[in-house]
Scaffold this motif. Structure first.
Motif, PDB file in Angstrom:
ATOM      1  N   ARG A  66       1.132  -1.088   0.062  1.00  0.00           N
ATOM      2  CA  ARG A  66      -0.117  -0.080   0.085  1.00  0.00           C
ATOM      3  C   ARG A  66       0.928   1.360   0.066  1.00  0.00           C
ATOM      4  N   GLU A  67       2.179   1.097   0.594  1.00  0.00           N
ATOM      5  CA  GLU A  67       2.919   2.391   0.712  1.00  0.00           C
ATOM      6  C   GLU A  67       3.823   2.549  -0.731  1.00  0.00           C
ATOM      7  N   ARG A  68       4.228   1.278  -1.272  1.00  0.00           N
ATOM      8  CA  ARG A  68       5.368   1.472  -2.118  1.00  0.00           C
ATOM      9  C   ARG A  68       4.633   1.393  -3.465  1.00  0.00           C
ATOM     10  N   GLN A  69       3.615   0.656  -3.662  1.00  0.00           N
ATOM     11  CA  GLN A  69       3.048   0.450  -4.942  1.00  0.00           C
ATOM     12  C   GLN A  69       3.869  -0.052  -5.962  1.00  0.00           C
ATOM     13  N   PRO A  70       4.623  -0.913  -5.988  1.00  0.00           N
ATOM     14  CA  PRO A  70       5.516  -1.340  -7.082  1.00  0.00           C
ATOM     15  C   PRO A  70       4.626  -1.393  -8.421  1.00  0.00           C
ATOM     16  N   LYS A  71       5.760  -1.371  -9.527  1.00  0.00           N
ATOM     17  CA  LYS A  71       5.345  -1.800 -10.843  1.00  0.00           C
ATOM     18  C   LYS A  71       5.326  -3.095 -11.248  1.00  0.00           C
ATOM     19  N   VAL A  72       6.331  -3.718 -10.667  1.00  0.00           N
ATOM     20  CA  VAL A  72       6.851  -5.222 -11.237  1.00  0.00           C
ATOM     21  C   VAL A  72       7.177  -5.871  -9.759  1.00  0.00           C
ATOM     22  N   ILE A  73       6.345  -7.028  -9.573  1.00  0.00           N
ATOM     23  CA  ILE A  73       6.686  -7.839  -8.342  1.00  0.00           C
ATOM     24  C   ILE A  73       7.364  -9.183  -8.943  1.00  0.00           C
ATOM     25  N   TYR A  74       8.792  -9.668  -8.350  1.00  0.00           N
ATOM     26  CA  TYR A  74       9.124 -10.912  -8.753  1.00  0.00           C
ATOM     27  C   TYR A  74       9.227 -11.556  -7.484  1.00  0.00           C
ATOM     28  N   LEU A  75       8.422 -12.758  -7.895  1.00  0.00           N
ATOM     29  CA  LEU A  75       7.956 -13.751  -6.727  1.00  0.00           C
ATOM     30  C   LEU A  75       8.811 -15.050  -6.927  1.00  0.00           C
ATOM     31  N   ALA A 335      -3.821 -18.405  11.002  1.00  0.00           N
ATOM     32  CA  ALA A 335      -4.936 -17.420  10.348  1.00  0.00           C
ATOM     33  C   ALA A 335      -5.672 -16.929  11.410  1.00  0.00           C
ATOM     34  N   ALA A 336      -5.671 -17.324  12.563  1.00  0.00           N
ATOM     35  CA  ALA A 336      -6.577 -16.463  13.492  1.00  0.00           C
ATOM     36  C   ALA A 336      -5.669 -15.301  14.037  1.00  0.00           C
ATOM     37  N   THR A 337      -4.202 -15.462  13.975  1.00  0.00           N
ATOM     38  CA  THR A 337      -3.652 -14.393  14.428  1.00  0.00           C
ATOM     39  C   THR A 337      -3.669 -13.217  13.255  1.00  0.00           C
ATOM     40  N   TRP A 338      -3.650 -13.446  12.147  1.00  0.00           N
ATOM     41  CA  TRP A 338      -3.806 -12.712  10.863  1.00  0.00           C
ATOM     42  C   TRP A 338      -5.138 -11.893  10.931  1.00  0.00           C
ATOM     43  N   GLN A 339      -6.012 -12.708  11.150  1.00  0.00           N
ATOM     44  CA  GLN A 339      -7.398 -11.654  11.471  1.00  0.00           C
ATOM     45  C   GLN A 339      -7.415 -11.047  12.554  1.00  0.00           C
ATOM     46  N   LYS A 340      -6.829 -11.221  13.560  1.00  0.00           N
ATOM     47  CA  LYS A 340      -6.523 -10.311  14.796  1.00  0.00           C
ATOM     48  C   LYS A 340      -5.692  -9.245  14.607  1.00  0.00           C
ATOM     49  N   GLN A 341      -4.598  -9.439  13.618  1.00  0.00           N
ATOM     50  CA  GLN A 341      -3.821  -8.366  13.402  1.00  0.00           C
ATOM     51  C   GLN A 341      -4.614  -7.367  12.662  1.00  0.00           C
ATOM     52  N   LEU A 342      -5.362  -7.994  11.606  1.00  0.00           N
ATOM     53  CA  LEU A 342      -5.988  -6.981  10.733  1.00  0.00           C
ATOM     54  C   LEU A 342      -6.923  -5.999  11.425  1.00  0.00           C
ATOM     55  N   THR A 343      -7.729  -6.570  12.171  1.00  0.00           N
ATOM     56  CA  THR A 343      -8.673  -5.782  13.300  1.00  0.00           C
ATOM     57  C   THR A 343      -8.162  -4.782  13.993  1.00  0.00           C
ATOM     58  N   ALA A 344      -6.836  -5.322  14.591  1.00  0.00           N
ATOM     59  CA  ALA A 344      -6.176  -4.382  15.551  1.00  0.00           C
ATOM     60  C   ALA A 344      -5.664  -3.379  14.763  1.00  0.00           C
ATOM     61  N   SER A 345      -4.749  -3.556  13.420  1.00  0.00           N
ATOM     62  CA  SER A 345      -4.394  -2.444  12.949  1.00  0.00           C
ATOM     63  C   SER A 345      -5.515  -1.605  11.797  1.00  0.00           C
ATOM     64  N   ARG A 346      -6.505  -2.121  11.672  1.00  0.00           N
ATOM     65  CA  ARG A 346      -7.771  -1.604  10.731  1.00  0.00           C
ATOM     66  C   ARG A 346      -7.188  -1.639   9.525  1.00  0.00           C
ATOM     67  N   LEU A 347      -6.520  -2.738   9.116  1.00  0.00           N
ATOM     68  CA  LEU A 347      -6.036  -2.762   7.530  1.00  0.00           C
ATOM     69  C   LEU A 347      -7.019  -3.642   6.848  1.00  0.00           C
ATOM     70  N   THR A 348      -7.220  -3.258   5.591  1.00  0.00           N
ATOM     71  CA  THR A 348      -8.032  -3.961   4.545  1.00  0.00           C
ATOM     72  C   THR A 348      -7.184  -5.024   3.752  1.00  0.00           C
ATOM     73  N   PRO A 349      -7.156  -6.220   3.773  1.00  0.00           N
ATOM     74  CA  PRO A 349      -6.332  -7.137   2.899  1.00  0.00           C
ATOM     75  C   PRO A 349      -6.479  -7.097   1.465  1.00  0.00           C
ATOM     76  N   PHE A 350      -5.607  -7.415   0.681  1.00  0.00           N
ATOM     77  CA  PHE A 350      -6.069  -7.654  -0.806  1.00  0.00           C
ATOM     78  C   PHE A 350      -6.537  -9.055  -0.872  1.00  0.00           C
ATOM     79  N   ARG A 351      -7.584  -8.885  -1.807  1.00  0.00           N
ATOM     80  CA  ARG A 351      -8.479 -10.299  -2.074  1.00  0.00           C
ATOM     81  C   ARG A 351      -8.727 -10.004  -3.699  1.00  0.00           C
ATOM     82  N   LEU A 352      -8.642 -11.204  -4.342  1.00  0.00           N
ATOM     83  CA  LEU A 352      -8.906 -11.152  -5.748  1.00  0.00           C
ATOM     84  C   LEU A 352     -10.151 -11.018  -5.977  1.00  0.00           C
TER      85      LEU A 352
END
Length: 936
Positions: A66-75, A335-352
């Motif tokens: 969200r901060e950097r918004q790269p144009k190319v991602i090598y995975l 997975a439970a920790t991920w949901q808890k951290q999203l709620t705590a940080s008020r982040l919206t994850p990327f989903r297809l």
């Protein structure tokens, strides 16, 4: 010029000097990990280190994108899996990308099939990168890791793929797992040391306690530097002379070479790119690492000629844990920790967009990107200087866990109460304090729940640890959508649509097929039987109905569990376009397997008749069965061959006017083949009695057909005469064969058995003779009365001191060598012995009943008043006693004869005897044949 990490390097070297009695390599290791961090951060292409299925990595990735918004991602993912990524929209996570090859060219044939899987979960950094790249215009995603073909090229032993899971969690099979960020010590001593001093039981718990929680709220630079530091530490402590380490370095050379090739081809600016790889690879110092065009490239070997098929298969948390050696429940906790951290940080994850389970909320526009700072600052010193600031005890969360686990335990049969919930709460806090933790982790809560609720018994099928995993998220199982399925799987769903069931449902469904009322369901029935043959037993299970030659059912009932066995259907799609094509390939593969036998080929023939209406295929498989039978030098599978060819001959005789040519050839070839092997099989100790009995069964039961097709009976007679067995059971079989050939009359056979019973030296081995006679019921079924007679004589003549120890041996012998023929013997005994206890007192055994000899006037044996005597008299009496039956038999045989007018139906009357004598005189040959049959 001083660098940002010089103070930290000096501090660590000073600590190494203070530990003068430590290892000599300690200064080099401590300085080296700082150099690796500095080197990775100075790379113009931003390297983002991750750990597979790590919530901290996923949150850090989400923030950075969200901060950097790269144009190319090598995975870091197999490059040939890229076309599958768009199909993730049609799936419910977790799923796994799969490459599959069954026909190999360049790999050992015995290692087929080869399979590579790469599981994807929502709480993973790579899924966030994939979702961002596929749904953000102008962003390119490039997979740069070795291809699946190179995965097996670089594997030491292709025939034993790594990562075999437990059978009950077998969603990935024996596929080789490919993951991003394999962060784990490469030798057991280090891992054991960390677990011991960290006061944890397994690696997943150590990682959660000392990496996940401290990095959950860390800024990007701190996260990045700490992950590279950990990767460098494990890398420098790993055995450098191992094959795995060399393979890791080749992977790094491969990925950097692909990155430079892409940048050279597209002109992409490294400042607009992001390289996502495991932290172990982020600390790479190989010469080929770096985005500088002047860096030397790695020579990538060409792929083999193996054809790879690609698709998506369902995955699950437990399958991922088993595939990669993680602790049970760790992925669910992540997975439970991920949901808890999203709620705590008020982040919206990327989903297809269109992702199942992702909802339909419109995506928010991304804020303006933050320019990357070229300056490198030291965040490690402050991070390592003191303990991380962790959140304190969240009493509300822990209280909710305790209440929910008690409620769940009561539903599963535990006698849990509110007192147990309080005890779990206090014990969780106590365990966390004993282990030096600020707050209880899910692992502390699990241990406390097991201690306070389970105690020493498990009333149901789920223990408390499993209930905790369910409470914290459960074993989430993914699903591949219809649009992402291969053509075969979609064809299966379409053809089963008339059943009116939701085949994607993850539960057992009952399908009722009334084929009489709805004939159109016959196609569904045929498909279900083919799936029954191809899929695991629990996927498609018949409740009512069967599929055998000659059977036709008007109603069937099935239990279908295709939703939980979707992977098996998908992998069928890698073998063909339709189920029929796959089934034909399987049957051919079975028949032409190097270890195939004639019995296996006959089984393929039978299955082709049951499932496929293809005379050409059936003929081809039948010819293959003839070839295999002629080439066999043992008779181990003779019983199976006999059973199957009898069934096939019966089917053809009932359904076709003439036998197929391959059946006729099989009978003639088998007759000659078994005649040739018979003398050897009689004397070989390795050949069992059952096998010899099956050979004789084939020869005698197929004799009439074989002789009509041109075989010579003399060949069988010579083979029997050349047989000289030594074991008692085979001697009995030989006697039965001689009797069938007419060389050993029943009277002589009785004498031989009587001699055995009268010989004290032979009595202990008499059960073996009996087992041989029982096996002889296969080739000579008319011996059943004689076997009953033999056993009765043994029970009547042997004294109790001999008989009582002999009975257990007899029972064991019959159970071992003739279990399937004992029912035949039992039925014959039921026909022989009286049905009531009162009838037993006056019962006379048939073999001891005196032959009724009468001299009848005008009989066929002489002139005048001389009548038949001996067997002829018995035949005359029998015919006179059963006049209607005699008329029926005479009509059946085409014999014309008349009874005398004064004949009486009672054999004791003179008129009855005259009538019988007249009939015997008219047909002397028939009379003699019937008389011989009666006396023998």
């Amino acid at each position: 010029m001083t660098g940002p990490f010089d103070p930290l390097r000096a501090q660590l070297l000073g600590a190494a000097e203070a530990l003068a009695d430590g290892p000599a390599a300690l200064p080099e290791i401590l300085a080296g990990i700082v150099d690796d961090v500095d080197h990775a951060l100075r790379e113009p292409l931003e390297i983002f280190p991750v750990c597979h299925h790590s919530p901290a990595s996923a949150v850090a990735m989400l923030r950075r994108l969200r901060e950097r918004q790269p144009k190319v991602i090598y995975l870091e993912l197999c490059e040939d899996l890229q076309p599958l990524l768009t199909e993730l929209r049609n799936c419910r996570l977790p799923v796994a990308l799969q490459a599959f090859a069954s026909e190999l060219d360049g790999f050992p044939k015995e290692s087929a099939p080869l399979s590579v899987i790469a599981p994807i979960t929502e709480a993973s950094a790579e899924y966030q990168a994939i979702s961002y790249a596929l749904d953000t215009p102008g962003v390119e995603l490039v997979l740069v890791d070795r291809s699946t073909d190179h995965v097996f090229q670089w594997q030491p032993d292709v025939s034993t793929p790594a990562g075999t899971p437990e059978p009950e969690e077998d969603l990935h099979g024996d596929a080789v797992g490919v993951e991003i960020g394999d962060l784990r010590p490469r030798f057991a001593e280090l891992e054991e040391h960390l677990l011991h001093h960290g006061r944890v039981r397994h690696w997943s718990e150590w990682w959660d306690q000392y990496v996940e929680q401290p990095l959950a709220g860390a800024d990007h630079e701190t996260y990045r530097q700490v992950m590279v530091l950990i990767g460098s530490l494990f890398r420098r402590l790993a055995p450098h002379d191992s094959r795995r380490f060399a393979s890791d370095e080749d992977r790094e050379r491969y990925m950097w070479t692909r990155i430079r090739e892409h940048q050279a081809a597209t002109g992409a600016d490294p400042a607009d790119c992001l390289y996502i790889c495991g932290a172990f690879h982020a600390a790479s110092r190989v010469a080929e690492a770096g985005s500088d065009p002047a860096t030397p490239d790695f020579v990538i070997t060409p792929r083999t000629a193996t054809t790879w098929l690609y698709g998506l298969i369902p995955s699950s948390h437990s399958a991922i844990e088993s595939q990669f050696g993680l602790a049970p429940g760790s992925v669910s906790i992540a997975a439970a920790t991920w949901q808890k951290q999203l709620t705590a940080s008020r982040l919206t994850p990327f989903r297809l967009q269109g992702q199942k389970g992702a909802g339909r909320k419109p995506k928010k526009a991304l804020p303006a990107p933050v320019a990357a700072s070229g300056a490198v600052t030291d965040h490690l010193t402050g991070y390592l200087a003191g303990p991380p600031a962790l959140d304190g005890l969240d009493e509300e969360e822990l209280r909710g866990w305790c209440v929910d686990i008690v409620r769940l335990a009561r539903r599963n049969g535990y006698l849990a109460s509110t007192a147990d919930a309080i005890a779990v709460f206090e014990t969780s806090v106590l365990l966390a304090g004993m282990r030096g933790r600020v707050r209880p982790t899910p692992y502390d809560f699990q241990d406390a729940a097991v201690t306070c609720i389970e105690k020493d018994t498990v009333p149901g099928r789920r223990d408390v640890r499993r209930l905790c995993e369910i409470l914290l998220g459960g074993d989430r199982i993914g699903q591949v959508g219809y649009e992402a399925l291969p053509p075969l799987a979609r064809d299966v769903y379409d053809r089963l649509a008339p059943l009116g069931l939701n085949l994607e449902q993850r539960s057992i469904q009952r399908a009722l097929l009334d084929l009489a009322a709805r004939p159109e369901l016959g196609a569904c029935s045929q498909l279900l039987w083919m799936l029954r043959y191809l899929l695991p037993d629990q996927a498609v299970r018949p409740i009512m109905g069967s599929r055998r030659l000659g059977e036709k059912h008007i109603q069937e009932s099935w239990d279908l569990d295709l939703g939980r066995h979707q992977r098996a259907i998908i992998e069928l799609g890698y073998e063909g376009v339709t189920v029929e094509q796959v089934l034909e390939q399987r049957l051919r593969r079975d028949a032409w397997d190097p270890k195939a036998t004639a019995a296996r080929a006959l089984k393929a023939v039978e299955n082709s008749l049951l499932f496929l209406e293809s005379p050409r295929l059936t003929e081809e498989l039948g010819v293959r069965a003839i070839e295999l039978l002629s080439a066999e030098r043992t008779v181990d599978e003779a019983p199976d061959v006999l059973r199957r060819i009898r069934r096939l001959l019966g089917h053809y005789r009932a359904t076709t006017p003439v036998l197929p040519s391959w059946c006729e050839r099989f009978v003639t070839e088998g007759y000659a083949h078994y005649c040739t092997l018979l003398p050897t099989a009689f004397v070989e100790e390795e050949t069992g009695v059952r096998q010899v009995g099956a050979m004789l069964g084939f020869l005698f039961s197929m004799e009439s057909l074989a002789l009509s097709l041109g075989c010579d009976r003399l060949q069988l007679e010579i083979a029997v005469r050349q047989s000289h067995p030594e074991s008692p059971a085979k001697v009995a079989l030989l006697w039965a064969a001689l009797h069938q050939l007419g060389s050993l009359p029943l009277a002589d056979l009785r004498v031989r058995v009587g001699d055995l019973l009268g010989n004290p030296l032979v009595v202990p081995s008499f059960p073996q003779y009996v087992s041989g006679f029982v096996q002889a019921l296969e080739p000579v079924p008319r011996l059943a009365p004689f076997v009953v007679e033999t056993l009765s004589e043994a029970f009547g003549r042997l004294p109790d001191p001999v008989l009582l120890p002999w009975l257990p041996n007899l029972i064991t012998t019959l159970k071992q060598h003739a279990a399937e023929l004992v029912p035949v013997l039992t039925r014959e005994a039921g026909r022989t012995f009286p049905g009531t206890l009162a009838g037993l007192d006056s019962w006379t055994p048939p073999w001891k009943a005196p032959a009724r000899a009468r001299r009848l006037p005008g009989g066929p044996s002489g002139a005048g008043s001389a009548g038949p005597s001996g067997p002829a008299a018995a035949a005359a009496a029998l015919l006179a006693a059963h006049r209607p039956a005699a008329d029926a038999v005479a009509a059946l045989l085409g014999c014309e004869g008349e009874w005398a007018l004064h004949a009486a139906p009672v054999p004791d009357s003179p008129g009855g005897e005259v009538a019988a004598a007249t009939l015997l005189k008219a047909h002397p040959e028939s009379a003699q044949a019937v008389a011989t049959l009666i006396t023998t």
